[in-house]
Design a protein around this motif. Structure first.
Motif, PDB file in Angstrom:
ATOM      1  N   SER A 238      -6.453   6.708  14.497  1.00 12.23           N
ATOM      2  CA  SER A 238      -7.211   7.516  13.535  1.00 12.23           C
ATOM      3  C   SER A 238      -7.599   8.875  14.096  1.00 12.23           C
ATOM      4  N   PHE A 256     -10.857  10.290  12.205  1.00 17.76           N
ATOM      5  CA  PHE A 256     -11.147   9.744  10.880  1.00 17.76           C
ATOM      6  C   PHE A 256     -11.954   8.447  10.964  1.00 17.76           C
ATOM      7  N   ASN A 259     -12.481   4.757   8.656  1.00 16.90           N
ATOM      8  CA  ASN A 259     -12.254   4.942   7.224  1.00 16.90           C
ATOM      9  C   ASN A 259     -10.776   5.138   6.877  1.00 16.90           C
ATOM     10  N   ASP A 260     -10.018   5.712   7.811  1.00 19.26           N
ATOM     11  CA  ASP A 260      -8.613   6.022   7.493  1.00 19.26           C
ATOM     12  C   ASP A 260      -7.793   6.033   8.777  1.00 19.26           C
ATOM     13  N   THR A 278      -2.697  10.878   5.488  1.00 13.60           N
ATOM     14  CA  THR A 278      -3.448   9.672   5.839  1.00 13.60           C
ATOM     15  C   THR A 278      -2.922   8.453   5.093  1.00 13.60           C
ATOM     16  N   SER A 280      -4.611   6.617   3.120  1.00 15.16           N
ATOM     17  CA  SER A 280      -5.203   6.526   1.779  1.00 15.16           C
ATOM     18  C   SER A 280      -4.481   7.382   0.757  1.00 15.16           C
ATOM     19  N   ARG A 303       0.152   5.717   1.174  1.00 18.04           N
ATOM     20  CA  ARG A 303       0.146   6.502   2.410  1.00 18.04           C
ATOM     21  C   ARG A 303       1.159   7.641   2.351  1.00 18.04           C
TER      22      ARG A 303
END
Length: 520
Positions: A238, A256, A259-260, A278, A280, A303
């Motif tokens: 991350s 990140f 969270n990601d 990312t 997400s 992604r």
């Protein structure tokens, strides 16, 4: 011939005696002066001098009584057996004839006669000295296929193939000898050490190795990139880290957290902004000098595994099978390409920024153009995922692509004609492709089963070298701004730096007619 010349010859009554195809001409006095001839040495001259003399003197007779008598010497040492002599018989008529017509030949069958010194030829098989004589004096080609000559040059061409001798028998011997010498020289030079040393050598040991803990071992991600400002960015889980080639300093750029996760990253052409894709589906743009995020781009539902930046247009490929075009200045979406049936794992702009190549997990390679929703070309020759994509900076419209484990091939396409030009089976999974900026070569990185890095020549597709060192798939590849160094990343959590390509030569830039010149 003038009257004075004839009188002079009549007074001296010279007897001209030509021996059996020898290089020298013997001149002896006539019968009247034979008693004093024992104290006079025979005058000699080369055949070339004889020919020059005969060309200058025109033998003709205006009177029937004007003759030059040729008599044989009565000395036993100078006697020549009958049937083994070649005599020069002067004209007895008043007509002019050419030099060839003035010479009469007799066959010589002496097998024990030694070859003349200084001759470049040898009597082999059924070849007579008459044929060799004709070739020396009159330039007539030899008709016997069994004849081989020995060249005095250092390099000799020896080819005993009957078919080649039959083809080459009518060629001018001097031209043939020059050609043979050049071919022999080329062969020997290519086998020499000088030729081998002239070939560029690449150090098979990386000059730098950096640890990259938590570098993801995922074929579909793109986690390293080298900026035009000579800064290398690396995504570790991350976090994103920067390594400066100027001071060898490593800096943590962004994190990140939980969270990601980072799936892709790329620098803009100026090297002052970094785009990060990312897990997400978001794209974060950071300013490199301020170390601060300046923009978040949305639009994907899965992604973002691949990014491509050209000018002011940023393209993103996602697992949602779409390609979105963004303009970070206007902060809006400018286009969208849909055609792949599975994840888009490879994106590359052409050098002229007119075409975009995309590779997918559906084994397809598409070529797109701005303003059109339909691909300009579709290539389906690969049998596995197409992540490795590279455009040639040396030839307009040349696109290369590599397939995964089930394919293992590198293919080359002409996007102008939409035809496949060539392909090669590498024997292992192709993870990355990149053309050199300085020479017409490219580098490929591989996974299962050898984990090698290979430098190739184009268009011969010959291997320049194979670099080994990684113990896992070589999934990531980037090149320095000067085009000399490449860095590879693998699942073994290491980054290795290689001196793969030579320095850029100082040469004028070549602009082809097919390459559009842009002014912006």
């Amino acid at each position: 011939m003038s009257t004075n010349t004839i009188k002079m010859l009549q007074q001296r009554n010279i007897d001209v005696e030509v021996s059996c195809f020898e290089d020298k001409l013997q001149i002896s006095p006539s019968k009247q002066n034979k008693e004093n001839s024992h104290h006079i040495k025979a005058k000699t001259c080369d055949m070339s001098d004889l020919i020059k003399m005969l060309n200058k003197v025109e033998i003709q007779s205006t009177q029937q009584g004007d003759q030059i008598e040729i008599e044989q010497d009565s000395t036993p040492k100078k006697q020549i057996q009958q049937g083994k002599t070649c005599r020069y018989i002067p004209l007895r008529s008043g007509q002019k004839q050419t030099l060839i017509e003035e010479f009469q030949y007799r066959e010589i069958e002496d097998e024990n006669q030694e070859p003349q010194k200084g001759s470049d030829y040898k009597d082999q098989g059924n070849v007579s000295l008459k044929d060799i004589y004709k070739m020396h004096v009159f330039g007539q080609p030899l008709q016997n296929e069994q004849l081989h000559w020995e060249s005095k040059n250092i390099f000799r061409y020896n080819d005993d193939t009957p078919q080649k001798r039959k083809i080459l028998q009518d060629i001018n011997p001097s031209v043939l000898e020059t050609y043979n010498n050049l071919m022999d020289y080329r062969e020997q030079y290519q086998n020499s050490q000088d030729f081998q040393y002239s070939q560029r050598k690449i150090n098979k040991v990386p000059f730098k190795v950096l640890d990259a803990p938590q570098l993801q071992d995922d074929f579909y991600l793109n986690l390293i990139d080298w900026s035009s400002q000579n800064v290398l960015s690396v995504a570790l889980s991350s976090c994103v880290y920067l390594w400066s080639a100027y001071n060898n300093r490593v800096t943590k750029f962004c994190d990140f957290g939980n969270n990601d996760v980072v799936c892709s990253l790329i620098w803009n052409p100026m090297g002052n902004q970094l785009a990060i894709g990312t897990g997400s589906g978001e794209i974060h743009i950071y300013d490199q000098e301020k170390m601060k995020r300046i923009q978040i781009i949305e639009g994907h539902s899965a992604r973002v595994g691949s990014l491509a930046w050209s000018g002011h247009t940023l393209c993103s490929g996602s697992k949602d099978r779409s390609i979105i075009l963004h303009d970070p200045r206007q902060k809006k979406q400018t286009g969208k390409f849909e055609g792949h049936k599975q994840e888009v794992c490879g994106l590359k702009w052409s050098p002229d920024e007119y075409q975009l190549a995309s590779g997918g997990n559906d084994n397809k390679l598409f070529v797109w153009r701005l303003g059109s929703q339909i691909p300009l070309a579709k290539f389906s020759q690969h049998q596995a995922a197409v992540k490795a994509i590279a455009w040639s900076p040396h030839r307009h419209g040349l696109l290369s692509s590599g397939g995964g484990t089930a394919d293992r091939t590198i293919r080359f396409f002409n996007t102008l004609t939409t035809q496949q030009l060539d392909w090669i089976d590498t024997g292992s999974q192709v993870c990355n492709l990149m053309f050199s900026k300085n020479v017409n070569e490219f580098v490929s990185t591989h996974g299962y089963s050898m984990n090698q890095i290979v430098c190739w020549k184009y268009p011969s597709l010959q291997k320049v070298t194979t670099l080994m060192g990684h113990t896992s798939r070589v999934l990531f590849l980037a090149m320095s701004p000067d085009g000399e160094t490449i860095v590879t990343g693998a699942g073994d959590e290491t980054l290795r730096f290689w001196n793969a390509f030579p320095k850029k030569e100082e040469a004028q830039q070549i602009n082809t007619i097919l390459l559009p010149q842009m002014i912006r």
